[in-house]
Design an enzyme around this catalytic site. Sequence first.
Site, PDB file in Angstrom:
ATOM      1  N   ILE A  35       0.820  -1.223   0.000  1.00  0.00           N
ATOM      2  CA  ILE A  35       0.000   0.000   0.000  1.00  0.00           C
ATOM      3  C   ILE A  35       0.853   1.272   0.000  1.00  0.00           C
ATOM      4  O   ILE A  35       0.326   2.364  -0.166  1.00  0.00           O
ATOM      5  CB  ILE A  35      -1.008   0.033   1.175  1.00  0.00           C
ATOM      6  CG1 ILE A  35      -0.300  -0.119   2.519  1.00  0.00           C
ATOM      7  CG2 ILE A  35      -2.093  -1.022   0.980  1.00  0.00           C
ATOM      8  CD1 ILE A  35      -1.215   0.126   3.712  1.00  0.00           C
ATOM      9  N   HIS A 103       8.155 -12.012   3.560  1.00  0.00           N
ATOM     10  CA  HIS A 103       7.583 -11.466   2.325  1.00  0.00           C
ATOM     11  C   HIS A 103       8.691 -11.104   1.348  1.00  0.00           C
ATOM     12  O   HIS A 103       9.767 -10.674   1.743  1.00  0.00           O
ATOM     13  CB  HIS A 103       6.696 -10.245   2.597  1.00  0.00           C
ATOM     14  CG  HIS A 103       7.354  -9.166   3.405  1.00  0.00           C
ATOM     15  ND1 HIS A 103       7.501  -9.255   4.772  1.00  0.00           N
ATOM     16  CD2 HIS A 103       7.909  -7.989   3.041  1.00  0.00           C
ATOM     17  CE1 HIS A 103       8.109  -8.162   5.217  1.00  0.00           C
ATOM     18  NE2 HIS A 103       8.383  -7.379   4.181  1.00  0.00           N
TER      19      HIS A 103
HETATM   20  P1  AMP Z   1       9.731  -4.647   5.163  1.00  0.00           P
HETATM   21  O1  AMP Z   1       9.358  -5.504   6.354  1.00  0.00           O
HETATM   22  O2  AMP Z   1      10.889  -3.729   5.430  1.00  0.00           O
HETATM   23  O3  AMP Z   1       9.942  -5.451   3.926  1.00  0.00           O
HETATM   24  O4  AMP Z   1       8.537  -3.624   4.891  1.00  0.00           O
HETATM   25  C1  AMP Z   1       7.181  -3.966   5.009  1.00  0.00           C
HETATM   26  C2  AMP Z   1       6.418  -3.491   3.797  1.00  0.00           C
HETATM   27  O5  AMP Z   1       5.032  -3.717   4.051  1.00  0.00           O
HETATM   28  C3  AMP Z   1       6.553  -1.998   3.429  1.00  0.00           C
HETATM   29  O6  AMP Z   1       6.933  -1.897   2.060  1.00  0.00           O
HETATM   30  C4  AMP Z   1       5.160  -1.425   3.660  1.00  0.00           C
HETATM   31  O7  AMP Z   1       4.829  -0.422   2.731  1.00  0.00           O
HETATM   32  C5  AMP Z   1       4.278  -2.649   3.498  1.00  0.00           C
HETATM   33  N1  AMP Z   1       3.008  -2.633   4.216  1.00  0.00           N
HETATM   34  C6  AMP Z   1       2.795  -2.265   5.494  1.00  0.00           C
HETATM   35  N2  AMP Z   1       1.499  -2.424   5.825  1.00  0.00           N
HETATM   36  C7  AMP Z   1       0.868  -2.924   4.727  1.00  0.00           C
HETATM   37  C8  AMP Z   1      -0.471  -3.323   4.431  1.00  0.00           C
HETATM   38  N3  AMP Z   1      -1.437  -3.235   5.337  1.00  0.00           N
HETATM   39  N4  AMP Z   1      -0.740  -3.797   3.196  1.00  0.00           N
HETATM   40  C9  AMP Z   1       0.236  -3.881   2.262  1.00  0.00           C
HETATM   41  N5  AMP Z   1       1.516  -3.527   2.477  1.00  0.00           N
HETATM   42  C10 AMP Z   1       1.840  -3.053   3.691  1.00  0.00           C
END
Ligand code: AMP
Length: 142
Positions: A35, A103
């Site tokens: 998002i 992820h």
């Molecule tokens: P990282 O753990 O550093 O790979 O980052 C987590 C990723 O999750 C970031 O790119 C955020 O923009 C993304 N993110 C956080 N909350 C959500 C959500 N509710 N839906 C989709 N993406 C998310």
Amino acid sequence: MAAYDDKNIFAKILRGELPAYKVYEDDKSYAFLDIMPRAHGHTLVIPKAPARNILDCPPEYLAHVIQVAQKIAKAQKIAFGASGVTVQQFNERSGGQVVFHLHFHIIPRHDGVALKAPASVQEKAEVLGANAEKLRNALAGK
Ligand code: AMP
């Protein structure tokens, strides 16, 4: 390493407790739009296993999610006319991880276009909805 905590955001998405812009799902994986995308179509692929990151992920799920990542990358080239794709994956806080459910970031790229800073701008709902649809269509061969 800390134990997996099922209160993380992505676990809630998997359980249907939080909404997501889903682009793909099968028995072992789920893919949805970030998002706060670093580029249009930025997708996250996660395993349907309680894995904190690659350090504790069951190998069969790890092998599966990278195959889904490839599927998404190919669809991004079609859906967004991408000339390249960047794949990123972070492990533990010191490794840059913020959400503690494994992820892979799959990010469409275009020549000369820099990525936005991580988690910097929340994309509009209508843009995310349209991008998810483009990607689902490309995955379906439409
Ligand atoms: P990282 O753990 O550093 O790979 O980052 C987590 C990723 O999750 C970031 O790119 C955020 O923009 C993304 N993110 C956080 N909350 C959500 C959500 N509710 N839906 C989709 N993406 C998310």
